[in-house]
Design an enzyme around this catalytic site. Sequence first.
Site, mmCIF file in Angstrom:
data_model
loop_
_atom_site.group_PDB
_atom_site.id
_atom_site.type_symbol
_atom_site.label_atom_id
_atom_site.label_comp_id
_atom_site.label_asym_id
_atom_site.label_seq_id
_atom_site.Cartn_x
_atom_site.Cartn_y
_atom_site.Cartn_z
ATOM 1 N N LYS A 162 40.001 42.098 28.926
ATOM 2 C CA LYS A 162 39.057 42.704 29.867
ATOM 3 C C LYS A 162 38.074 43.678 29.204
ATOM 4 C CE LYS A 162 40.453 40.849 33.777
ATOM 5 N NZ LYS A 162 39.559 39.879 34.441
ATOM 6 N N SER A 186 45.729 36.141 26.705
ATOM 7 C CA SER A 186 44.712 37.046 27.245
ATOM 8 C C SER A 186 45.176 38.494 27.374
ATOM 9 C CB SER A 186 44.230 36.540 28.598
ATOM 10 O OG SER A 186 45.334 36.376 29.465
ATOM 11 N N GLU A 209 36.124 46.519 40.912
ATOM 12 C CA GLU A 209 37.294 46.081 41.668
ATOM 13 C C GLU A 209 38.409 45.806 40.677
ATOM 14 O OE1 GLU A 209 35.087 44.056 40.484
ATOM 15 O OE2 GLU A 209 36.442 42.626 39.511
#
Lengths: 396, 266
Positions: free
Chosen positions: A88, A376, A110
């Site tokens: 991220k 990830s 969000e």
Amino acid sequence: MRYPKDGRFGEFGGKYIPETLVPAIEELEENYLKFKNDKNFKKELDYYLKQYAGRPTPLYYAKNLSEKIGGAKIYLKREDLLHGGAHKINNTLGQALLAKKMNKKRIIAETGAGQHGVATAMACAALGMKAEVYMGYKDTIRQKLNVFRMNMLGSKVHPVKSGSKTLKDAINEAIRDWITNVETTYYLLGSAVGPHPYPVMVRDFQSVIGEEIKLQMKKINNKTPDSVIACVGGGSNAIGTFYPLVDTNAEIIGVEAAGHGLKSKLHSATLSAGSKGVLHGMMTYLLQDDEGQITETHSISAGLDYPGVGPEHSYLKDTKRVKYHSATDNEVIDAFLLLTRTEGIIPALESAHAIAEAVKVARKGKKSESIVVTLSGRGDKDVEEVQKYLNKNVKD
Amino acid sequence: MSRIKEKFSELEAKNQKALIAYVMAGFPNEKTTLSTVRGLIKGGVDIIELGFPFSDPLADGPVIQNASTVSLEKGTKIKKFFSLVQKIRKETDIPLVLMTYTNILYKKGYPKFIKEAKKVGIDGFILPDMSVEESKEYLSAAKNNSDTIFLISPNTSKTRIAKIAKATSGFLYLVAVYGTTGVKTGIKNYTLKAIKDVKKLTKGKIPVGVGFGVSTPEDVKKYIKVGADAVIVGSAFLKLIENTPQAKLESKIAMFTKSLKKQTIL
């Protein structure tokens, strides 16, 4: 599709937004186009990605796992080693820097499980800004520690009590905030979803994953990988992995969350079981009923618990360039434990979906073949969830 | 001529502006919606917007969000909604506009949805997440069937207003404030300026209605005074529905409607 001017990937994407947001979206697109090729911007982002986030991440040959399966070689793209513990941060650094260049003082975001929220809070702290993060009320309970982390990092968390009280409602509420404070606020969206230009912009910021894989694989065996696998919720780590490789011969597979099974209704496998529709500013595949009402989703991993998917994935599915498979909660727990035990790497439950698929593909493959799996995120955040799951299933 | 267009010419002849009321269908049940509609008509409303609930109403504030959730929980479906419209149509010739989100029409198919809606008596559509860039299929399906009411905002550029006005029929919906439906921020100078600017730009070719946060006779009076051709009141009606017992609903709605309508008579 390099940069679709109309924001469409085939029939997917577009900008289905309230009129109040149009000037903000236009301003964003204009600035993104200006800065994405700007030498100084690129240099600055590159600096933060290397010195702050820890890029490049290793492409690790999972020898023990590969030998245990006895088929193709499995390589792990270690996004779990990044600052914050997930991919991220690639996107939040890019967008936070862009927001700063645009002179936006207020950042909103969000978050589902809290990974994007934490990565936003970190990027903002590093760049001297503050964020306000919308998070479904249910998720604030499930991921209490991430709420505390965001607070410590100087960001404010707004629990969202409308609708299903999860990620999709957090996005709704962030959009409502943006409509209300459109003139001062930058919306830092965390996945490759939403109205144009978000899907393209998030893809571009995440494409560093696939670019590195290409270079690293070339160094290892002077080839492109035979298969590339990543998990898909909104689809940001997947599109970042896939996009630089779509022009190669690699087999590409996205893995969705099949939850309790595709026939159970308790899943989040949008591409495998959804239909076309319009949500959150984009046309894409959605999980919805016959009348167009969005249905509730389930996944053991909060990060994949979303009824939509990035529009470029819908396009890659329909053009058959990428295959989209799915993994059930049970398969995911098995894969989670397998990787933990064989390699000493605890994957995020999201990433464990990709591992589950990789095991299947490797088993059928030859030793000379190489599979790259994007890991990830790391799984520390999920240890409690896994413990709960195992206790329950032992009792059952 | 569409019912909406006819209504505006009829009002012009009487030197009146339009009062438009929004009601969420099936909130909290069909009986309430029917009583509300009767009260609105008794009170002299000019156009009724019927809301059809969507699971993710991202342009709506808490009042309409809650009404959507309740309506869906109580089992509002397209078929049931259309039969409610038929019942209303038997009682009145007033223009009826359907307000919902794009996905509801998209899922059924624009042509099919619009055709069925027209058959039961819907005169036009408002879709707050339908931007003019994405409206080609929707517009071609609505052509000669329904009015397509688009929204503009105080921050919409002049060139965009022209583009949107071209795609709009019935009336142009000016969102009064930055925010979702039902916000209560008081009357802003930028809203009054936007009304004047839009009126100047559209040169009377299409009526301009003002909505979002319009809730009192004083609001109505001020917007009409600077040139609005219509005002849209929504959340205030829903709050009244929430707080009034069914037996008194029709008369209470009629009374409130009358107080608003009074301000549109010049």
